[in-house]
Write a protein that holds these residues in place. Structure first.
Motif, PDB file in Angstrom:
ATOM      1  N   ASP A  66       0.811  -1.291   0.006  1.00  0.00           N
ATOM      2  CA  ASP A  66       0.153   0.020  -0.075  1.00  0.00           C
ATOM      3  C   ASP A  66       0.779   1.113  -0.060  1.00  0.00           C
ATOM      4  O   ASP A  66       1.303   1.607   1.051  1.00  0.00           O
ATOM      5  CB  ASP A  66      -0.768  -0.067   1.159  1.00  0.00           C
ATOM      6  CG  ASP A  66      -1.885   1.012   1.254  1.00  0.00           C
ATOM      7  OD1 ASP A  66      -2.277   1.558   0.101  1.00  0.00           O
ATOM      8  OD2 ASP A  66      -2.446   1.412   2.208  1.00  0.00           O
ATOM      9  N   THR A  67       1.234   1.767  -1.044  1.00  0.00           N
ATOM     10  CA  THR A  67       2.071   2.815  -1.064  1.00  0.00           C
ATOM     11  C   THR A  67       1.414   4.293  -0.897  1.00  0.00           C
ATOM     12  O   THR A  67       0.283   4.356  -0.962  1.00  0.00           O
ATOM     13  CB  THR A  67       2.605   3.071  -2.871  1.00  0.00           C
ATOM     14  OG1 THR A  67       1.583   3.362  -3.548  1.00  0.00           O
ATOM     15  CG2 THR A  67       3.104   1.911  -3.119  1.00  0.00           C
ATOM     16  N   ALA A  69       1.802   7.196  -2.132  1.00  0.00           N
ATOM     17  CA  ALA A  69       1.372   7.794  -3.161  1.00  0.00           C
ATOM     18  C   ALA A  69       0.078   7.398  -4.066  1.00  0.00           C
ATOM     19  O   ALA A  69      -0.575   8.192  -4.385  1.00  0.00           O
ATOM     20  CB  ALA A  69       2.477   8.219  -4.128  1.00  0.00           C
ATOM     21  N   GLU A  70       0.254   6.127  -4.222  1.00  0.00           N
ATOM     22  CA  GLU A  70      -0.587   5.591  -5.070  1.00  0.00           C
ATOM     23  C   GLU A  70      -1.504   4.527  -4.442  1.00  0.00           C
ATOM     24  O   GLU A  70      -2.264   3.682  -5.454  1.00  0.00           O
ATOM     25  CB  GLU A  70       0.207   5.033  -6.523  1.00  0.00           C
ATOM     26  CG  GLU A  70       0.807   6.319  -7.256  1.00  0.00           C
ATOM     27  CD  GLU A  70       1.732   5.829  -8.300  1.00  0.00           C
ATOM     28  OE1 GLU A  70       1.292   4.914  -9.084  1.00  0.00           O
ATOM     29  OE2 GLU A  70       2.765   6.255  -8.497  1.00  0.00           O
ATOM     30  N   GLY A  71      -1.431   4.249  -3.230  1.00  0.00           N
ATOM     31  CA  GLY A  71      -2.229   3.005  -2.732  1.00  0.00           C
ATOM     32  C   GLY A  71      -1.599   1.627  -3.315  1.00  0.00           C
ATOM     33  O   GLY A  71      -0.411   1.656  -3.550  1.00  0.00           O
ATOM     34  N   ARG A  73       0.143  -1.395  -4.658  1.00  0.00           N
ATOM     35  CA  ARG A  73       0.765  -1.693  -6.101  1.00  0.00           C
ATOM     36  C   ARG A  73       1.562  -2.836  -5.799  1.00  0.00           C
ATOM     37  O   ARG A  73       2.087  -3.215  -4.696  1.00  0.00           O
ATOM     38  CB  ARG A  73       1.874  -0.535  -6.184  1.00  0.00           C
ATOM     39  CG  ARG A  73       1.330   0.744  -6.142  1.00  0.00           C
ATOM     40  CD  ARG A  73       0.968   1.158  -7.936  1.00  0.00           C
ATOM     41  NE  ARG A  73       2.047   0.746  -8.730  1.00  0.00           N
ATOM     42  CZ  ARG A  73       3.154   1.308  -9.158  1.00  0.00           C
ATOM     43  NH1 ARG A  73       3.265   2.583  -8.504  1.00  0.00           N
ATOM     44  NH2 ARG A  73       4.030   0.688  -9.965  1.00  0.00           N
ATOM     45  N   GLU A  82      12.012   2.330  -8.676  1.00  0.00           N
ATOM     46  CA  GLU A  82      10.676   2.539  -7.914  1.00  0.00           C
ATOM     47  C   GLU A  82      11.077   1.569  -6.485  1.00  0.00           C
ATOM     48  O   GLU A  82      10.795   2.035  -5.555  1.00  0.00           O
ATOM     49  CB  GLU A  82       9.476   2.066  -8.739  1.00  0.00           C
ATOM     50  CG  GLU A  82       8.277   2.831  -8.115  1.00  0.00           C
ATOM     51  CD  GLU A  82       7.176   2.599  -8.774  1.00  0.00           C
ATOM     52  OE1 GLU A  82       6.111   2.714  -8.660  1.00  0.00           O
ATOM     53  OE2 GLU A  82       7.207   2.035 -10.117  1.00  0.00           O
TER      54      GLU A  82
END
Ligand code: ATP
Ligand code: MG
Length: 192
Positions: A66-67, A69-71, A73, A82
């Protein structure tokens, strides 16, 4: 309560040729949770952790993080830079063998400070102050700050590795037998 688990692992398997490393591992880890993996020597704990943290590519399965920035991934589908960024900013990895997690050629203080610099710290005094604080927390005397890890005992190296990993306040910490070889009283102190 968060909307998603911090880490979702499903069907993770890794083989070394015909030999099984770990097979069909699935679990969710929620923020604030601690998950312990117990198994006899050779049962696949190190293999699993390496696959979770992207240090090893599994043969099957998914690892979803759960990143910020983007949830959620899929970390295995991420580009290498990355994933390396996550390793620096979000994750910590305490290796079973401290030599794999330390830079043996630079001082204890630099081992801790380097992680702070990787997330943008630049002020020398504050970096050294934070390094001193963390050495103290893992019970390494302040006058050892300029010594190289090679001059430390195995247990001290492991404690230094822990300080180096926790100094940046990571969201997710992978630890591979961080108290291996410690006396039981010290071990209890660490886990409680
Ligand atoms: N690089 C490798 N090449 C081949 N086989 C490997 C490799 N690394 C691990 N294995 C095998 O994978 C299996 C799991 O090993 P792993 O190191 O993950 O176990 P572990 O649970 O961490 O053991 P320990 O408690 O001794 O650290 C073992 O049978 C081991 O021989
Ligand atoms: Mg192991």
């Amino acid at each position: 309560m968060s909307a998603a688990p911090l880490l979702q692992v499903s069907g993770l398997s890794k083989y070394y040729g015909p030999r099984m490393g770990c097979t069909d591992i699935s679990f969710d880890l929620w923020p604030g949770e601690v998950l312990g993996v117990v198994g006899e020597s050779g049962s696949g704990k190190t293999t699993l952790l390496n696959c979770l943290a992207g240090l090893m590519v599994p043969d099957a399965g998914r690892v979803v993080y759960d990143t910020r920035a983007e949830g959620p991934r899929d970390t295995l589908a991420m580009a290498e830079p990355e994933r390396r960024m996550l390793m620096r900013t979000d994750w910590a990895f305490v290796h079973q063998n401290p030599r794999d997690g330390l830079r043996m050629g630079v001082s204890a203080g630099a081992n801790v400070g380097e992680r702070l610099m990787a997330v943008g710290a630049r002020h020398y005094g504050r970096i050294r102050g934070a390094a001193l604080d963390w050495l103290g927390r893992v019970e390494i005397a302040a006058d050892r700050i300029d010594d190289r890890p090679a001059a430390f005992s195995g247990g001290m190296q492991q404690r230094l590795q822990i300080a180096r990993n926790l100094v940046t306040g990571p969201r997710l910490v992978f630890m591979d037998e961080p108290t291996g070889g410690w006396m039981s009283a010290c071990r209890r102190g660490f886990w409680t």
